[in-house]
Scaffold this active site. Sequence first.
Site, PDB file in Angstrom:
ATOM      1  N   ARG A  10       0.852  -1.183   0.000  1.00 35.49           N
ATOM      2  CA  ARG A  10       0.000   0.000   0.000  1.00 35.49           C
ATOM      3  C   ARG A  10       0.892   1.239   0.000  1.00 35.49           C
ATOM      4  O   ARG A  10       2.109   1.143   0.216  1.00 35.49           O
ATOM      5  CB  ARG A  10      -0.909  -0.004   1.227  1.00 35.49           C
ATOM      6  CG  ARG A  10      -1.918  -1.139   1.244  1.00 35.49           C
ATOM      7  CD  ARG A  10      -2.566  -1.268   2.624  1.00 35.49           C
ATOM      8  NE  ARG A  10      -3.169   0.007   3.018  1.00 35.49           N
ATOM      9  CZ  ARG A  10      -3.259   0.428   4.278  1.00 35.49           C
ATOM     10  NH1 ARG A  10      -2.756  -0.277   5.273  1.00 35.49           N
ATOM     11  NH2 ARG A  10      -3.837   1.589   4.549  1.00 35.49           N
ATOM     12  N   ARG A 132     -12.837  -3.623  18.217  1.00 34.16           N
ATOM     13  CA  ARG A 132     -12.173  -4.159  19.407  1.00 34.16           C
ATOM     14  C   ARG A 132     -11.850  -3.046  20.404  1.00 34.16           C
ATOM     15  O   ARG A 132     -12.094  -3.179  21.608  1.00 34.16           O
ATOM     16  CB  ARG A 132     -10.878  -4.891  18.991  1.00 34.16           C
ATOM     17  CG  ARG A 132      -9.992  -5.305  20.155  1.00 34.16           C
ATOM     18  CD  ARG A 132      -8.649  -5.848  19.644  1.00 34.16           C
ATOM     19  NE  ARG A 132      -7.933  -4.872  18.830  1.00 34.16           N
ATOM     20  CZ  ARG A 132      -7.149  -3.920  19.311  1.00 34.16           C
ATOM     21  NH1 ARG A 132      -6.973  -3.793  20.622  1.00 34.16           N
ATOM     22  NH2 ARG A 132      -6.526  -3.083  18.499  1.00 34.16           N
ATOM     23  N   ARG A 133     -11.299  -1.952  19.893  1.00 32.81           N
ATOM     24  CA  ARG A 133     -10.968  -0.835  20.779  1.00 32.81           C
ATOM     25  C   ARG A 133     -12.227  -0.176  21.348  1.00 32.81           C
ATOM     26  O   ARG A 133     -12.255   0.213  22.517  1.00 32.81           O
ATOM     27  CB  ARG A 133     -10.109   0.189  20.023  1.00 32.81           C
ATOM     28  CG  ARG A 133      -8.707  -0.312  19.725  1.00 32.81           C
ATOM     29  CD  ARG A 133      -7.966   0.582  18.750  1.00 32.81           C
ATOM     30  NE  ARG A 133      -6.601   0.117  18.526  1.00 32.81           N
ATOM     31  CZ  ARG A 133      -5.881   0.399  17.446  1.00 32.81           C
ATOM     32  NH1 ARG A 133      -6.410   1.137  16.473  1.00 32.81           N
ATOM     33  NH2 ARG A 133      -4.644  -0.063  17.330  1.00 32.81           N
ATOM     34  N   ARG A 150     -10.521   8.039  10.570  1.00 31.61           N
ATOM     35  CA  ARG A 150      -9.798   7.299   9.529  1.00 31.61           C
ATOM     36  C   ARG A 150      -8.584   8.112   9.096  1.00 31.61           C
ATOM     37  O   ARG A 150      -8.407   9.260   9.477  1.00 31.61           O
ATOM     38  CB  ARG A 150     -10.718   7.033   8.340  1.00 31.61           C
ATOM     39  CG  ARG A 150     -11.902   6.117   8.609  1.00 31.61           C
ATOM     40  CD  ARG A 150     -11.486   4.666   8.780  1.00 31.61           C
ATOM     41  NE  ARG A 150     -10.657   4.200   7.687  1.00 31.61           N
ATOM     42  CZ  ARG A 150     -11.113   3.811   6.482  1.00 31.61           C
ATOM     43  NH1 ARG A 150     -12.416   3.843   6.239  1.00 31.61           N
ATOM     44  NH2 ARG A 150     -10.285   3.387   5.550  1.00 31.61           N
TER      45      ARG A 150
END
Length: 530
Positions: A10, A132-133, A150
Amino acid sequence: MPESLIIGTRGSELALWQARRIQSLLSEKGISARLEIIKTQGDQIQNLPLSKLEGKGFFTRELEEALLDGRIDLAVHSMKDLPTDLPAGLKLVAVPERESPADRFLIHRDAADPSQPFGFRTGARVGTSSNRRIDQLRYHRPDAQAVPIRGNVPTRVQKLRDGVVDVLIMAAAGLNRLDLDLNDLIVVEPDLTVWVPAPAQGALAIECRDPDDRIQGILADLNSAAISTLVSVEREFLKLTGGGCHAAVGALAMPTGRRMVLQTFFENRYLAVGGEDPGQVPARALALHQKLNEPSAETVWLVRNHEDVADLTRLLEPSGRVIWQQPAIRIRYEDRKNLIMRATRDADESDLILFTSHNAVFWTATRLPVFIRERQVLAIGPATARAARDAGFENVLLSSVGNTRGLVTEWELLPLKDVKKVFYPVSAMGDTDWIQAEPMKGIEFRKSVVYWPEALELPDPLPVTPDVMVVYSASAVPVLSPVIKAMTHPIRLVSIGPKTTAALREQEIRVDYEALYPSVDEILTGILGS
């Protein structure tokens, strides 16, 4: 062999750092490689939280397509982004290295509050798009507001500086690799047992075509077997839960001598599960999580003080079980000045402090000078290790063998160097014959008897009718024996350690399950009958 391999990556700063790192490792082996930047779905769609995107592999799919098309020879991933099931024709060939797996809280100075968990103010806006966080944040800080955020690592950090959020949760690995200047922010790194990272967080992964013997042969030399084993255990747990790489699942595998301990966060529950066979640990962890979800009206008598069994109680009560915490003994501590002076000298002159119980930790921390806490500590069992860390001991090594006799078989496997003298604070009832065993030859154990058990009078009659009883110590058996023998109803009896089991059997009391290790998962296995 091609003149130059093509590495797919990426285009973010972190992804390029990781790809260049692999490029450098290949160069050290005389193999040239160039980078090919490929945009993924996760890079292209920045206006939605990851939880709103459909499918899996948001940061890997296009790289995998390029592999299958032959446009690149290998792809470098952050392993936590890689789905547990790879497409046909591809293979995870190497896990070369792992940075810190931890998460970090980056806190704007205007939002700091050291009195609160993790150091930020009540009602703070916490930037994260990770399920999860978010779930762990709600568990520890329900007052905080999770705000989707983001962007690549520097972009998110700048949003924090600009006041878009008050707090940012980031992977330590990305921050370390990019070496960002964070001096204007407050950085808090929670304990890995309190805040569990994503499976394989911090690890790099190299993927290539399968079969492709030529490329695989080149890349296999980059693999770290030790790291690969750990992340494989974490990813297997994720796979068993049915979650993808963005599921609300935390998993961290930690080797502790002969055993591996898998710290998990799943379905809003923290649970550490261990075993000597790493391949069996993920399934055992999931089985215990599932068993804890089953409703039960059982009454469980934990023969221990409330503060000693808080973790166990917190796991059992949501299922409907009634938990009765009633010890059969209390601890008396040694306070003679000459013994404290001798123990201070012995601890100061020793290379290692050995703690076999939280009682020994408490005595050492409250009676000996603060500088003793700088000594290296070996703690038997996770509860003892946590007590040592909470008491301020700075260098704590965990042995999860469960008892001192088990330590004999594990001693040479532990990362202990040049240990010649060991300070060993013990109970008057403690078994110390093991220090004469062969692996301990040449080590001077400076033993101090610093506490002893004293019998308590139990309520008569008992206020509950227990279905399950957990006996933690052989010292408690003389008090418990007449009570157990007088019971007219069936009871499932769980014993902690071989010494306790032997004491119960000497009284002709049946033991239904012996927990060889004094860990929550072992005790749960006995209580749940799983």
